[in-house]
Design a protein around this motif. Structure first.
Motif, short mmCIF file in Angstrom:
data_model
loop_
_atom_site.label_atom_id
_atom_site.label_comp_id
_atom_site.label_asym_id
_atom_site.label_seq_id
_atom_site.Cartn_x
_atom_site.Cartn_y
_atom_site.Cartn_z
N HIS A 272 24.13 -49.53 -45.90
CA HIS A 272 25.45 -50.15 -46.09
C HIS A 272 26.56 -49.09 -46.14
O HIS A 272 27.68 -49.35 -45.69
CB HIS A 272 25.48 -50.98 -47.38
N LEU A 273 26.27 -47.93 -46.70
CA LEU A 273 27.28 -46.87 -46.76
C LEU A 273 27.58 -46.32 -45.36
O LEU A 273 28.73 -45.99 -45.05
CB LEU A 273 26.81 -45.74 -47.67
N CYS A 274 26.55 -46.23 -44.52
CA CYS A 274 26.74 -45.71 -43.16
C CYS A 274 27.29 -46.76 -42.20
O CYS A 274 27.98 -46.41 -41.23
CB CYS A 274 25.41 -45.16 -42.63
N SER A 275 26.97 -48.03 -42.44
CA SER A 275 27.47 -49.13 -41.60
C SER A 275 27.96 -50.23 -42.53
O SER A 275 27.29 -51.24 -42.73
CB SER A 275 26.35 -49.65 -40.69
N PRO A 276 29.14 -50.03 -43.12
CA PRO A 276 29.62 -50.91 -44.19
C PRO A 276 30.20 -52.23 -43.69
O PRO A 276 30.35 -52.44 -42.48
CB PRO A 276 30.69 -50.06 -44.87
N LYS A 281 34.79 -48.33 -46.55
CA LYS A 281 34.89 -47.07 -45.82
C LYS A 281 33.52 -46.64 -45.30
O LYS A 281 32.54 -46.67 -46.03
CB LYS A 281 35.46 -45.97 -46.74
N LYS A 282 33.49 -46.25 -44.04
CA LYS A 282 32.26 -45.77 -43.43
C LYS A 282 32.03 -44.31 -43.77
O LYS A 282 32.93 -43.48 -43.64
CB LYS A 282 32.33 -45.95 -41.91
N LEU A 283 30.82 -43.98 -44.21
CA LEU A 283 30.47 -42.61 -44.56
C LEU A 283 29.50 -42.03 -43.53
O LEU A 283 28.76 -42.76 -42.87
CB LEU A 283 29.82 -42.55 -45.94
N THR A 284 29.50 -40.71 -43.42
CA THR A 284 28.47 -40.05 -42.62
C THR A 284 27.17 -40.11 -43.41
O THR A 284 27.18 -40.29 -44.64
CB THR A 284 28.83 -38.59 -42.34
N PRO A 285 26.01 -39.95 -42.76
CA PRO A 285 24.75 -39.94 -43.52
C PRO A 285 24.73 -38.90 -44.63
O PRO A 285 24.21 -39.17 -45.72
CB PRO A 285 23.71 -39.63 -42.44
N LYS A 388 32.58 -46.14 -32.68
CA LYS A 388 32.31 -47.37 -33.42
C LYS A 388 30.90 -47.91 -33.20
O LYS A 388 30.54 -48.96 -33.71
CB LYS A 388 33.34 -48.44 -33.03
N LEU A 389 30.10 -47.20 -32.43
CA LEU A 389 28.73 -47.64 -32.20
C LEU A 389 27.94 -47.59 -33.51
O LEU A 389 28.11 -46.68 -34.32
CB LEU A 389 28.05 -46.77 -31.16
N ARG A 390 27.08 -48.57 -33.71
CA ARG A 390 26.23 -48.61 -34.90
C ARG A 390 24.95 -47.81 -34.64
O ARG A 390 24.34 -47.94 -33.59
CB ARG A 390 25.87 -50.05 -35.25
N CYS A 391 24.56 -47.02 -35.61
CA CYS A 391 23.31 -46.26 -35.50
C CYS A 391 22.15 -47.14 -35.97
O CYS A 391 22.14 -47.64 -37.10
CB CYS A 391 23.36 -45.00 -36.37
N CYS A 392 21.18 -47.34 -35.08
CA CYS A 392 20.01 -48.14 -35.38
C CYS A 392 18.78 -47.25 -35.26
O CYS A 392 18.70 -46.41 -34.37
CB CYS A 392 19.91 -49.32 -34.41
N TYR A 393 17.82 -47.43 -36.16
CA TYR A 393 16.71 -46.50 -36.26
C TYR A 393 15.37 -47.13 -35.90
O TYR A 393 15.09 -48.28 -36.25
CB TYR A 393 16.62 -45.93 -37.68
N PHE A 394 14.54 -46.34 -35.20
CA PHE A 394 13.16 -46.75 -34.94
C PHE A 394 12.35 -45.49 -34.67
O PHE A 394 12.91 -44.40 -34.52
CB PHE A 394 13.08 -47.71 -33.74
#
Length: 400
Positions: A272-276, A281-285, A388-394
């Motif tokens: 949520h902090l990285c993709s709020p 406010k959006k934070l870096t990792p 503005k791209l969302r970071c998604c993890y796999f």
């Protein structure tokens, strides 16, 4: 192929330097030129040849071809493997998000089907995860932000949670329950009006209170569905609770928050902090890690938070970093063996995600100096990139 063989080339006359397509080989120089054409096969006509055509000659040609073949560049090999891993992880992520989207569409009208769809998806993910005993590299997939962020958020939290849980020694059964809970922990947000969830301005007290009831909404929907295991209910209800009692919706303390829920709470907070939400406010990792670590031991389980940092790396995928040679880069995948040396994509003028250069910092002299934000990178370097791209993890599902 030897001097004296009569050959026929499978090429047009403009594609080779000889006078004719068919001729008898006169000297060794002609054989050298023939090999340089890169042909897999050349027809030899025995009736017009002045020497016999033997199997031994064919075998010698194969050996000569192997000797002349240039050795593969190790750097190119790892880059190709990285791209393949990235592609596999991206495909697996999108398939997972798509299946989850389809399952949620059935949640109220056909809850049994929704459950079995989610259960199947979770088991598939865990089979891929547990087929390798090694720590997995985490890859980033960059997707456009949209009104469907709940799907991306849920899959992100589920994938990261089970990666961390596996590294912590959770059993497959514990990971299964955690993954199911993570997939549907925010389903109650669908009952929060769109104008609240997507509101750009700060919420009023009433809006804040209404939003904070979504864990209860989630539990109500899951109970109504009737198929999900009861063990996931505490995780869903308490994923916004904190060890010191400062969370919601009930304000319970550590003794009422089980270990899987404590892990889910950390991963959910990080994501949520990285993709709020729209009004946050959006934070870096790295900023997210720093903020969470300030509350390690009071609000969050310190061991689990450290394992999250260990799993994603000091510089998680999606992070922007500056290198000691003056370049800027985006981290594309973690490196479990050398956490300070991930694989990065260089941000260069005129380049984009599709054609940018990639470095494995464990094989290169460059080092990361620090994490940076988008607005700290010269605009000329980020012109072809969307901040503005969302970071998604796999993870790479084919990792052995």
């Amino acid at each position: 192929m030897q001097v004296g063989h009569y050959i026929s080339l499978p090429l047009g006359w403009t594609a080779h330097p000889f006078m004719r397509n068919s001729f008898k080989i006169k000297n060794q120089e002609q054989i050298t030129v023939l090999r340089s054409l890169g042909l897999e096969q050349i027809e030899i006509i025995p009736g017009k040849s002045s020497i016999a055509v033997t199997l031994q000659a064919d075998e010698q040609l194969n050996q000569d071809q192997l000797a002349d073949k240039p050795q593969a560049d190790p750097k190119q090999l790892w880059l190709e493997e990285l791209r393949k891993g990235q592609k596999r992880a991206n495909k697996a992520y999108l398939q997972s998000a798509d299946k989850f989207r389809g399952a949620l569409a059935k949640f109220t009208s056909r809850p049994d089907e929704a459950y079995y769809s989610i259960f199947e998806q979770v088991n598939t993910t865990l089979q891929l995860l547990f087929k390798s005993s090694k720590a997995h590299s985490v890859y980033v997939s960059l997707e456009p932000c949209s009104d469907e962020d709940i799907f991306f958020h849920s899959v992100n939290v589920a994938v990261i949670s089970v990666l961390v849980a596996k590294n912590l020694g959770f059993t497959e059964k514990e990971c299964q329950l955690l993954c199911i809970a993570a997939m549907i922990h925010d389903i109650g947000e669908l009952k929060v009006p769109h104008q609240i969830r997507r509101k750009l301005q700060e919420w009023t007290s009433a809006e804040q209170n209404f939003y904070q009831t979504h864990p209860k909404f989630s539990v109500d929907l899951i109970k109504k569905a009737g198929s999900f295991p009861e063990e996931i209910l505490p995780m869903v209800l308490n994923h916004h609770e904190r060890l010191d009692g400062s969370g919601y919706p009930r304000g319970v303390t550590a003794k009422e928050i089980d270990k899987p829920t404590q892990l889910l709470a950390i991963v959910d907070a990080f994501e949520h902090l990285c993709s709020p939400l729209a009004n946050q406010k959006k934070l870096t990792p790295q900023e997210a890690f720093a903020l969470l670590y300030k509350s390690a031991g009071t609000k969050y389980n310190k061991l689990y938070l450290e394992q999250l940092m260990n799993t994603l790396g000091i510089y998680p995928p999606g992070s922007l970093v500056s290198l000691d040679d003056g370049n800027f880069a985006m981290v594309m995948s973690s490196n479990p063996k050398q956490k300070l040396k991930p694989r990065v994509l260089l941000l260069e003028k005129g380049k984009s995600f599709g054609n940018a250069n990639v470095l494995d910092l464990s094989k290169e002299p460059q080092k990361i100096v620090k994490s940076v934000k988008w607005d700290e990178v010269p605009a000329v370097l980020t012109k072809n990139y969307d901040a503005k791209l969302r970071c998604c993890y796999f993870f790479d599902p084919d990792q052995e």
